[in-house]
Design an enzyme around this catalytic site. Sequence first.
Site: not given
Ligand code: BG6
Length: 488
Positions: A51, A179, A183, A217, A236, A241, A340
């Site tokens: 944008r 994602h 892995k 994390e 989140d 995941h 986190k």
């Molecule tokens: C994301 C979340 O989908 O995955 C983030 O929004 C998180 O908050 C991240 O930090 C973690 O991904 P990875 O691959 O680093 O474990």
Amino acid sequence: MDKKEPKILPFNAVIFGGDGDLSKRKIIPAFFHRWIDKQLNMPFKVACVSRKLSDQDAFHKELAKFIQQSSDETVPAKVIKDFLKQVELVNIPKITEENLGGLRDLIEANSDWQRIYYLSVPSAAFSDICSALKGSNLINDTSKVVLEKPLGHDLKSSREINDTISEAFSEKQIFRIDHYLGKETVQNLMVLRFANHLFERAWNAENIDNIQITVAESLGVEKRAGYYDHTGALLDMVQNHLLQLLCLVAMEAPSRLDPDTVRNEKLKVLESLRFFKKDTIADNIVRGQYTRGKSLGEKVNSYLEDIEQYDSETETFVAIKTYIDNWRWKGTPFYLRTGKRMKKRYSEIVINFKPVQHNIFPESKHSMSNKLIIRLQPEERIKLVQMSKIPGPGGYRFQPVALKLDIFDSFEKRMPDAYERLIIDVLRGNQTLFMRYDELEAAWKWIESINKNWKSKAKLVLYESGSWGPGNEIMEEGTQWETNALEK
Ligand code: BG6
């Protein structure tokens, strides 16, 4: 895979949010690494829609930095430059049908190439993008759309988003990306389970005591305060995941590896998850929020300081004990945990087998049981912990010994990032590792059974940054969290 994969046809990829963090850190480097590995040896173009930005040279310079950072070795500038010849910045201040002229010219220059639309933008923008693409006749049978989470904040909003997308694309064209499914070890889990007789025989409530999935994390919310404070760890991380990992661990063997057969089995797991009721939340769920502390040797702020607010009840940690009410898993607790600012970044699935039926070594302090550890990151590893006799005379002395079940050490090559694998699947049209809408809907229904009541039923526990967080209160007697099991 042994079978021959379909050929990737020439393509135009359009990334909406092309100048965003995800695009620069993950999506563009993913295209680069597949290109340099000669997997993208067909003609292609990647259009990054922005944008704000219009200076392509400056944008390329920035992308070059991110590509370099994503590589283990220094990549010659000329090589990156050659790759970036395929990447174009397209400035569109507001997405409307009238403003898509430049993009249309780019796509129609090679109108027979397949078209990939990657929506790396908040879902509030999906509707404008889809109707502008549709109104401009830019969607045809070759088109695919890739959607980044979060796809809504509850069942209702997720249905609304789906209705919007479905007006422009059919389910076969929609790739909802998670994602974690890209892995390497996650895919290896399917092979371990379904290509080996040994494990599948023991993969049930009769032989397994409990299963634990941890995604820890060490970072805090970083620059995503606005997004995170409206989302929290449950939406989140768990809604997508952790539930996807749970599906792969718990599902029945699909009869074939085609996308719908695999996704039917995952759906059955999601539909068998036990719903929470008002009176089952407090004993089975813990919500936490980080306070000040030390992370990786550095003093760090509390969550409230990070988001610059005096007050917020948003959880940065969640631990859940849940059950899958079907024949295979009757009575087996599944523990899910994510947070986190925990002590270390790692993701792990631990399968704790039951002790042997009759112990003939009663004097040993060890429990005679096996543990399968599936480490997803930072390193990708699989280990089976089994009991062994310490060599030497003088009776039986025991020690748990880990057998390595992976072959990662045999490969010199860098492991492709999850996005690389998933983007290739999109280009090939393989939806196996992408969520179908009914999976998403089932996940939302279970999450809502928590979300509706948990703020009043599970009070927020504060935990120090750099600690392993709370969560012991939900463990069954005799069970502990398997923390950082691979390194023990
Ligand atoms: C994301 C979340 O989908 O995955 C983030 O929004 C998180 O908050 C991240 O930090 C973690 O991904 P990875 O691959 O680093 O474990």
